[in-house]
Design a protein around this motif. Sequence first.
Motif, PDB file in Angstrom:
ATOM      1  N   CYS A  27      -3.553   0.861   7.649  1.00  0.00           N
ATOM      2  CA  CYS A  27      -3.499  -0.199   6.640  1.00  0.00           C
ATOM      3  C   CYS A  27      -2.503  -1.309   6.956  1.00  0.00           C
ATOM      4  O   CYS A  27      -2.410  -2.289   6.208  1.00  0.00           O
ATOM      5  CB  CYS A  27      -3.173   0.390   5.265  1.00  0.00           C
ATOM      6  N   GLU A  36      -0.399   7.258   7.945  1.00  0.00           N
ATOM      7  CA  GLU A  36      -1.323   6.444   7.163  1.00  0.00           C
ATOM      8  C   GLU A  36      -1.053   4.958   7.344  1.00  0.00           C
ATOM      9  O   GLU A  36      -1.931   4.118   7.085  1.00  0.00           O
ATOM     10  CB  GLU A  36      -1.230   6.818   5.684  1.00  0.00           C
ATOM     11  N   PRO A  65       2.857  -0.885   4.274  1.00  0.00           N
ATOM     12  CA  PRO A  65       2.825   0.517   3.845  1.00  0.00           C
ATOM     13  C   PRO A  65       4.203   0.968   3.348  1.00  0.00           C
ATOM     14  O   PRO A  65       5.215   0.716   4.004  1.00  0.00           O
ATOM     15  CB  PRO A  65       2.444   1.268   5.130  1.00  0.00           C
ATOM     16  N   GLU A  71      -3.414  -5.040   6.736  1.00  0.00           N
ATOM     17  CA  GLU A  71      -3.776  -5.648   5.451  1.00  0.00           C
ATOM     18  C   GLU A  71      -2.685  -5.540   4.395  1.00  0.00           C
ATOM     19  O   GLU A  71      -2.697  -6.293   3.419  1.00  0.00           O
ATOM     20  CB  GLU A  71      -5.042  -4.988   4.885  1.00  0.00           C
ATOM     21  N   ARG A  90       0.854  -1.184   0.000  1.00  0.00           N
ATOM     22  CA  ARG A  90       0.000   0.000   0.000  1.00  0.00           C
ATOM     23  C   ARG A  90       0.894   1.240   0.000  1.00  0.00           C
ATOM     24  O   ARG A  90       1.625   1.481   0.960  1.00  0.00           O
ATOM     25  CB  ARG A  90      -0.900   0.011   1.235  1.00  0.00           C
TER      26      ARG A  90
END
Length: 337
Positions: free
Chosen positions: A73, A69, A79, A76, A62
């Motif tokens: 995430c 941020e 980053p 899942e 991601r």
Amino acid sequence: MSLPPLRPIVASIGDPAGIGPELLCAAWAARHVERLPPFCVVGSSALLEAAGQRRGLAVPIRTIGAPHEALGCFGEALPVIDLGAADYTPGSPTDGGAALALRSLETATFIARSGVAAALVTAPIAKARLARVGFSHPGQTEFVAEACGVLARNAVMMLAGPSLRVVPITVHVALADVPRLLTTELIRARGTIAAAALVRDFGIAHPRLAVAGLNPHAGEDGRIGREDIEVIAPAVEALRAAGIDATGPLPADGMFHPEARARYDAALCMYHDQALIPLKVLDFDSGVNITLGLPIVRTSPDHGTAFALAGTGHARAGATIAAFRMAAEASARRALA
């Protein structure tokens, strides 16, 4: 006491031809089992995706624009703060790869220094290759220290694992130069920084330091060299005068068996191999390089780029996982202090 606000750890990607990228992917893949804190990687989204695939891992990537941020995430996807595409050829370092490693280190250090990340984890680099693209520091430790406004001599390397913590007083210098470089003040200063870090970053209220001798049998009262009497012993006395529980100089060959290790929290060693050989024998797959004396927490796995292993799937991720865990624990202690 209330818990501090959660911030992710930021990691640099290291040399993309080494084992760093795939081990960062492996650490993310083990995040639940190892209970790792959220982290993000500064580097190349496409390269990390390729590194995960090369290792046989399903690591969704991601791309994020800011470290915070990562918190939303991390469960899942891995980053990544993307610096652009780069060639991924495991085991074949290039100047382009070194340039990516340098930009990643610069950006990740800036992020950690700004306070928006809890700590910095640096993946391994190839110093000689980095020098070809303008890197003028002896290593990442000195670079991070300068970026933090800390003199290189006040940024102290500690190698730490489950069984042992060691601080080499001299580091990457020829063995023949060690006696000339050792001074009472250098040992005293690094011992003082180590003792303070054991309190601040490791939560040890009353740290105990064991100080190794330089010569066999700690010099045998001057029969095998005078450094132990004239240089090291006065440093131990100075540490004790400052209220630090320090003992030595001790014969190094008797310092690292289990009974001896139970008597201290960290060993000050006079040269590189005196420190790193026992650490790697005892904690090879879980050793962490943590830089003491910085305003930020910085850790790194205690291994190099291992170009010969890159892309083979045989490199073990234990030290990278340990680096994230130690960074999280140290930053949490600082935040709650």
